[in-house]
Each structure stands twice: as C-alpha cells, then as structure tokens.
Scaffold this active site. Structure first.
Site, PDB file in Angstrom:
ATOM      1  N   CYS A   3      21.856 -43.632   5.956  1.00 39.36           N
ATOM      2  CA  CYS A   3      22.893 -43.633   6.989  1.00 39.36           C
ATOM      3  C   CYS A   3      22.304 -43.490   8.397  1.00 39.36           C
ATOM      4  O   CYS A   3      21.577 -42.547   8.696  1.00 39.36           O
ATOM      5  CB  CYS A   3      23.872 -42.497   6.702  1.00 39.36           C
ATOM      6  N   CYS A   6      23.236 -40.207  10.107  1.00 40.68           N
ATOM      7  CA  CYS A   6      22.458 -39.074   9.573  1.00 40.68           C
ATOM      8  C   CYS A   6      21.055 -39.082  10.188  1.00 40.68           C
ATOM      9  O   CYS A   6      20.491 -38.026  10.467  1.00 40.68           O
ATOM     10  CB  CYS A   6      22.403 -39.129   8.054  1.00 40.68           C
ATOM     11  N   GLY A  92      37.639 -52.401  11.647  1.00 40.31           N
ATOM     12  CA  GLY A  92      36.337 -52.734  12.237  1.00 40.31           C
ATOM     13  C   GLY A  92      35.300 -51.632  12.125  1.00 40.31           C
ATOM     14  O   GLY A  92      34.351 -51.581  12.903  1.00 40.31           O
ATOM     15  N   HIS A  99      33.211 -40.883  12.445  1.00 46.89           N
ATOM     16  CA  HIS A  99      32.915 -40.729  13.871  1.00 46.89           C
ATOM     17  C   HIS A  99      34.182 -40.917  14.681  1.00 46.89           C
ATOM     18  O   HIS A  99      34.999 -41.787  14.409  1.00 46.89           O
ATOM     19  CB  HIS A  99      31.832 -41.709  14.338  1.00 46.89           C
TER      20      HIS A  99
HETATM   21  P1  5GP Z   1      32.711 -48.298  14.384  1.00 44.59           P
HETATM   22  O1  5GP Z   1      32.735 -49.756  14.714  1.00 44.59           O
HETATM   23  O2  5GP Z   1      32.149 -48.034  13.001  1.00 44.59           O
HETATM   24  O3  5GP Z   1      34.017 -47.597  14.602  1.00 44.59           O
HETATM   25  O4  5GP Z   1      31.738 -47.636  15.453  1.00 44.59           O
HETATM   26  C1  5GP Z   1      30.368 -47.530  15.281  1.00 44.59           C
HETATM   27  C2  5GP Z   1      29.777 -47.422  16.657  1.00 44.59           C
HETATM   28  O5  5GP Z   1      28.454 -46.960  16.530  1.00 44.59           O
HETATM   29  C3  5GP Z   1      29.712 -48.754  17.405  1.00 44.59           C
HETATM   30  O6  5GP Z   1      30.477 -48.656  18.601  1.00 44.59           O
HETATM   31  C4  5GP Z   1      28.217 -48.951  17.686  1.00 44.59           C
HETATM   32  O7  5GP Z   1      27.963 -49.466  18.959  1.00 44.59           O
HETATM   33  C5  5GP Z   1      27.660 -47.555  17.511  1.00 44.59           C
HETATM   34  N1  5GP Z   1      26.303 -47.517  17.005  1.00 44.59           N
HETATM   35  C6  5GP Z   1      25.813 -48.167  15.907  1.00 44.59           C
HETATM   36  N2  5GP Z   1      24.505 -47.886  15.726  1.00 44.59           N
HETATM   37  C7  5GP Z   1      24.170 -47.028  16.741  1.00 44.59           C
HETATM   38  C8  5GP Z   1      22.948 -46.391  17.090  1.00 44.59           C
HETATM   39  O8  5GP Z   1      21.898 -46.521  16.445  1.00 44.59           O
HETATM   40  N3  5GP Z   1      22.974 -45.576  18.194  1.00 44.59           N
HETATM   41  C9  5GP Z   1      24.107 -45.377  18.927  1.00 44.59           C
HETATM   42  N4  5GP Z   1      24.006 -44.575  19.999  1.00 44.59           N
HETATM   43  N5  5GP Z   1      25.277 -45.983  18.631  1.00 44.59           N
HETATM   44  C10 5GP Z   1      25.304 -46.788  17.545  1.00 44.59           C
HETATM   45 ZN    ZN Z   2      25.623 -40.074   7.424  1.00 41.88          ZN
END
Ligand code: 5GP
Ligand code: ZN
Length: 111
Positions: A3, A6, A92, A99
């Site tokens: 993850c 994580c 999405g 989070h």
């Molecule tokens: P989701 O689309 O799952 O609701 O949001 C995941 C968020 O995590 C996205 O907005 C993406 O830009 C962010 N994200 C994904 N990988 C990373 C990372 O390695 N570092 C940071 N700071 N943000 C990340």
């Molecule tokens: Zn995790």
C-alpha cells in the site's frame, strides 16, 4: 507492504507532511486540485469507509477532529473547505487506504 499510503506512513515514500500524531498522518496531495489539498489518513490500514467496523468509531471521529485542526492551521476554516471520501470505483477511489480529502483555498464547484 504494497500500500502506497502505508509506505508514506513509514516514510518509505517521501511526502509533504502537514500533521502527524499517534493515529493519523496528513500530507499534501501529489496532484492538487485546489490551493489547499490535503489527504488525512489513519495509520491503521483500512481500505475504505466501506470497511469500517463499530470498533473504529472513535478512530473515525478522531479523523474529523484532526481535519478540523488541519483546516484551522491551513487557514481555510473561516472561508470554508470541503471534506470528501471517495469510496470504490464509481467514486474514483484510486488508493485503497482510507483517506479524507481536505480541499479549500478557492471557491469550489459542485457537479
Ligand atoms: P482517491 O482518488 O483514491 O480518492 O485519492 C487518492 C489521492 O492520492 C489522489 O488525489 C492522488 O493524487 C494522491 N496520491 C496518490 N499517490 C500519492 C503519493 O505517492 N503521494 C501523495 N502525496 N499523494 C498521492
Ligand atoms: Zn495502507
């Protein structure tokens, strides 16, 4: 450990951390869609809100208290901000570690 969040918690992957305590970490989203775009996560790996149990209720309450404090420190409390969970494919969700998105610093649209 697969993850990505994580790995951010363990500092294996660097991030711009804005808040950390025993239970939560908050860091800047790598692809911001607003001037303030923070991700607030529990250190416990829970895939999504869809997976929370009764025994997580204090943790989830604490997540919102952390969000309130982060909003204040990020100076968006007065003008307003948005808290969002994306849950599953249609919403999405791209990272399967619960989070909370904190968005602010501009007038946000709704569609
Ligand atoms: P989701 O689309 O799952 O609701 O949001 C995941 C968020 O995590 C996205 O907005 C993406 O830009 C962010 N994200 C994904 N990988 C990373 C990372 O390695 N570092 C940071 N700071 N943000 C990340
Ligand atoms: Zn995790």
């Amino acid at each position: 450990m697969e993850c990505v969040f994580c790995k951010i918690i363990s500092k294996e992957i660097p991030s711009e951390i804005v808040y950390e305590d025993e239970n939560f970490l908050a860091f800047k989203d790598i692809q911001p869609i607003a001037p303030v775009n923070i991700l607030i996560i529990p250190k416990k790996h829970i895939p999504a809100i869809d997976h929370i149990e009764l025994y997580d209720k204090e943790l989830i309450g604490g997540l919102f208290l952390a969000a309130k404090e982060i909003a204040r420190v990020q100076n968006v409390s007065e003008n307003g901000y948005r808290l969002i969970f994306n849950i599953g494919e249609d919403a999405g969700q791209t990272v399967d570690h619960l989070h909370l998105h904190l968005l602010g610093g501009k007038k946000l649209t709704w569609s």
